[in-house]
Design a protein around this motif. Structure first.
Motif, mmCIF file in Angstrom:
data_model
loop_
_atom_site.group_PDB
_atom_site.id
_atom_site.type_symbol
_atom_site.label_atom_id
_atom_site.label_comp_id
_atom_site.label_asym_id
_atom_site.label_seq_id
_atom_site.Cartn_x
_atom_site.Cartn_y
_atom_site.Cartn_z
ATOM 1 N N VAL A 62 0.936 -1.071 -0.034
ATOM 2 C CA VAL A 62 0.106 -0.187 0.046
ATOM 3 C C VAL A 62 0.874 1.174 0.009
ATOM 4 C CG1 VAL A 62 -1.970 1.384 1.266
ATOM 5 C CG2 VAL A 62 -1.864 -1.362 1.255
ATOM 6 N N GLU A 63 0.718 2.122 -1.163
ATOM 7 C CA GLU A 63 1.367 3.313 -0.832
ATOM 8 C C GLU A 63 0.963 4.362 0.122
ATOM 9 O OE1 GLU A 63 2.213 5.123 -4.957
ATOM 10 O OE2 GLU A 63 1.307 3.444 -5.658
ATOM 11 N N GLU A 64 1.735 4.883 0.740
ATOM 12 C CA GLU A 64 1.568 5.786 1.767
ATOM 13 C C GLU A 64 2.357 7.178 1.357
ATOM 14 O OE1 GLU A 64 2.461 3.905 5.360
ATOM 15 O OE2 GLU A 64 0.281 3.496 5.659
ATOM 16 N N ASP A 65 2.241 8.275 1.929
ATOM 17 C CA ASP A 65 2.715 9.198 1.741
ATOM 18 C C ASP A 65 4.321 9.347 1.360
ATOM 19 O OD1 ASP A 65 0.502 10.829 2.000
ATOM 20 O OD2 ASP A 65 1.085 11.694 4.238
ATOM 21 N N ASP A 66 5.138 8.761 2.037
ATOM 22 C CA ASP A 66 6.812 8.671 1.803
ATOM 23 C C ASP A 66 7.231 7.547 1.985
ATOM 24 O OD1 ASP A 66 6.207 8.943 4.695
ATOM 25 O OD2 ASP A 66 8.172 10.032 4.827
ATOM 26 N N VAL A 67 6.132 6.374 2.274
ATOM 27 C CA VAL A 67 6.643 5.148 2.595
ATOM 28 C C VAL A 67 5.996 3.967 1.640
ATOM 29 C CG1 VAL A 67 5.404 4.825 4.780
ATOM 30 C CG2 VAL A 67 7.650 3.498 4.527
ATOM 31 N N LEU A 68 6.416 2.806 1.435
ATOM 32 C CA LEU A 68 5.872 1.852 1.006
ATOM 33 C C LEU A 68 5.258 0.713 2.130
ATOM 34 C CD1 LEU A 68 3.844 0.677 -1.297
ATOM 35 C CD2 LEU A 68 6.379 -0.851 -1.610
ATOM 36 N N LEU A 69 3.805 0.750 2.423
ATOM 37 C CA LEU A 69 3.396 -0.262 3.624
ATOM 38 C C LEU A 69 3.499 -1.665 2.881
ATOM 39 C CD1 LEU A 69 2.332 -1.200 6.502
ATOM 40 C CD2 LEU A 69 0.194 -0.516 5.345
ATOM 41 N N LEU A 70 4.160 -2.627 3.695
ATOM 42 C CA LEU A 70 3.925 -4.057 3.211
ATOM 43 C C LEU A 70 2.957 -4.413 4.259
ATOM 44 C CD1 LEU A 70 7.015 -6.531 2.943
ATOM 45 C CD2 LEU A 70 4.847 -7.078 3.752
ATOM 46 N N GLU A 71 1.586 -4.636 3.728
ATOM 47 C CA GLU A 71 0.646 -4.905 4.499
ATOM 48 C C GLU A 71 0.245 -6.269 4.836
ATOM 49 O OE1 GLU A 71 -3.562 -2.947 4.603
ATOM 50 O OE2 GLU A 71 -3.553 -4.224 3.001
ATOM 51 N N ASN A 72 1.130 -6.958 4.013
ATOM 52 C CA ASN A 72 0.758 -8.538 4.280
ATOM 53 C C ASN A 72 1.800 -9.200 3.447
ATOM 54 O OD1 ASN A 72 -0.102 -11.163 5.012
ATOM 55 N ND2 ASN A 72 -2.189 -10.909 4.307
ATOM 56 N N VAL A 73 2.472 -10.131 4.066
ATOM 57 C CA VAL A 73 3.047 -11.193 3.198
ATOM 58 C C VAL A 73 2.958 -12.419 3.859
ATOM 59 C CG1 VAL A 73 5.258 -11.140 4.606
ATOM 60 C CG2 VAL A 73 5.638 -11.763 2.404
ATOM 61 N N ALA A 74 2.538 -13.703 2.863
ATOM 62 C CA ALA A 74 2.237 -14.756 3.611
ATOM 63 C C ALA A 74 2.703 -15.760 2.509
ATOM 64 C CB ALA A 74 0.805 -15.017 3.752
ATOM 65 N N VAL A 75 3.253 -17.043 2.849
ATOM 66 C CA VAL A 75 3.732 -18.179 2.098
ATOM 67 C C VAL A 75 3.183 -19.303 2.788
ATOM 68 C CG1 VAL A 75 6.037 -19.526 1.453
ATOM 69 C CG2 VAL A 75 5.702 -17.179 1.666
ATOM 70 N N VAL A 76 2.635 -20.438 1.968
ATOM 71 C CA VAL A 76 2.079 -21.644 2.666
ATOM 72 C C VAL A 76 3.300 -22.379 3.302
ATOM 73 C CG1 VAL A 76 0.343 -22.224 0.801
ATOM 74 C CG2 VAL A 76 2.647 -22.998 0.299
ATOM 75 N N PRO A 77 2.886 -23.075 4.386
ATOM 76 C CA PRO A 77 4.122 -23.878 5.184
ATOM 77 C C PRO A 77 4.900 -24.621 4.311
ATOM 78 C CG PRO A 77 2.015 -23.730 6.467
ATOM 79 C CD PRO A 77 1.584 -23.134 4.922
ATOM 80 N N SER A 78 4.378 -25.472 3.491
ATOM 81 C CA SER A 78 5.054 -26.245 2.639
ATOM 82 C C SER A 78 6.296 -25.582 1.939
ATOM 83 C CB SER A 78 4.097 -27.122 1.393
ATOM 84 O OG SER A 78 3.721 -26.097 0.564
ATOM 85 N N HIS A 79 6.342 -24.394 1.777
ATOM 86 C CA HIS A 79 7.284 -23.505 1.294
ATOM 87 C C HIS A 79 8.258 -22.651 1.824
ATOM 88 C CE1 HIS A 79 5.160 -25.109 -2.596
ATOM 89 N NE2 HIS A 79 6.158 -24.399 -3.336
#
Length: 157
Positions: free
Chosen positions: A75-92
């Motif tokens: 998500v773009e914010e004023d002067d920063v990029l918010l990494l709102e969510n990152v997920a990986v399946v457990p098998s990986h």
């Protein structure tokens, strides 16, 4: 001991509305192990409306053999990029998919003219915190809201 089979490369592509159900399944698999640690609370990403998230944020999926195995929401914010969510399946887990998604987030931040990426995680998600710190994120604060204690991180690019 026989050598392990080669790992098929994981590709990244922009998510589409058609990926929403797969993203929800990835989130459920990735975050459900934390429910017990969090005293029965469900991490927010388990209840996200991914169809809306794909429309409202910059969503990317990690794909292997046509299957979504991870994703990142930015998500773009004023002067920063918010990494709102990152997920990986457990098998990986442990295969570099999460790291690749985090590196992609940093590349996107640079492309968008941002000099920082910020994110937050639940205090009990210590494995994630260790990864963030290994790749240069610095804890900037902590807060408790609605029963969730979050640790905030930032990385200067």
């Amino acid at each position: 001991m026989a050598p392990s089979a080669p790992v098929a490369p994981v590709g990244l592509r922009r998510a589409s509305a058609a990926d929403a159900a797969a993203m929800a399944a990835v989130a459920e698999a990735a975050y459900s192990p934390y429910v017990a640690r969090m005293g029965g609370l469900r991490p927010g990403p388990m209840d996200t409306d991914y169809a809306s998230a794909v429309e409202d944020s910059e969503a990317w999926v990690a794909v292997e053999d046509g299957e979504v195995v991870g994703f990142v929401l930015l998500v773009e914010e004023d002067d920063v990029l918010l990494l709102e969510n990152v997920a990986v399946v457990p098998s990986h887990h442990g295969r570099g998919v999460g790291r690749r998604l985090l590196e992609h987030a940093e590349a996107r931040a640079r492309a968008l003219g941002r000099t920082r990426v910020r994110l937050y995680t639940h205090v009990t998600m210590v494995e994630n915190q260790a990864l963030y710190e290994r790749i240069g994120y610095v804890a900037t604060g902590r807060t408790t809201e609605h029963g969730f204690t979050r640790v905030f991180y930032e990385k200067r690019l």
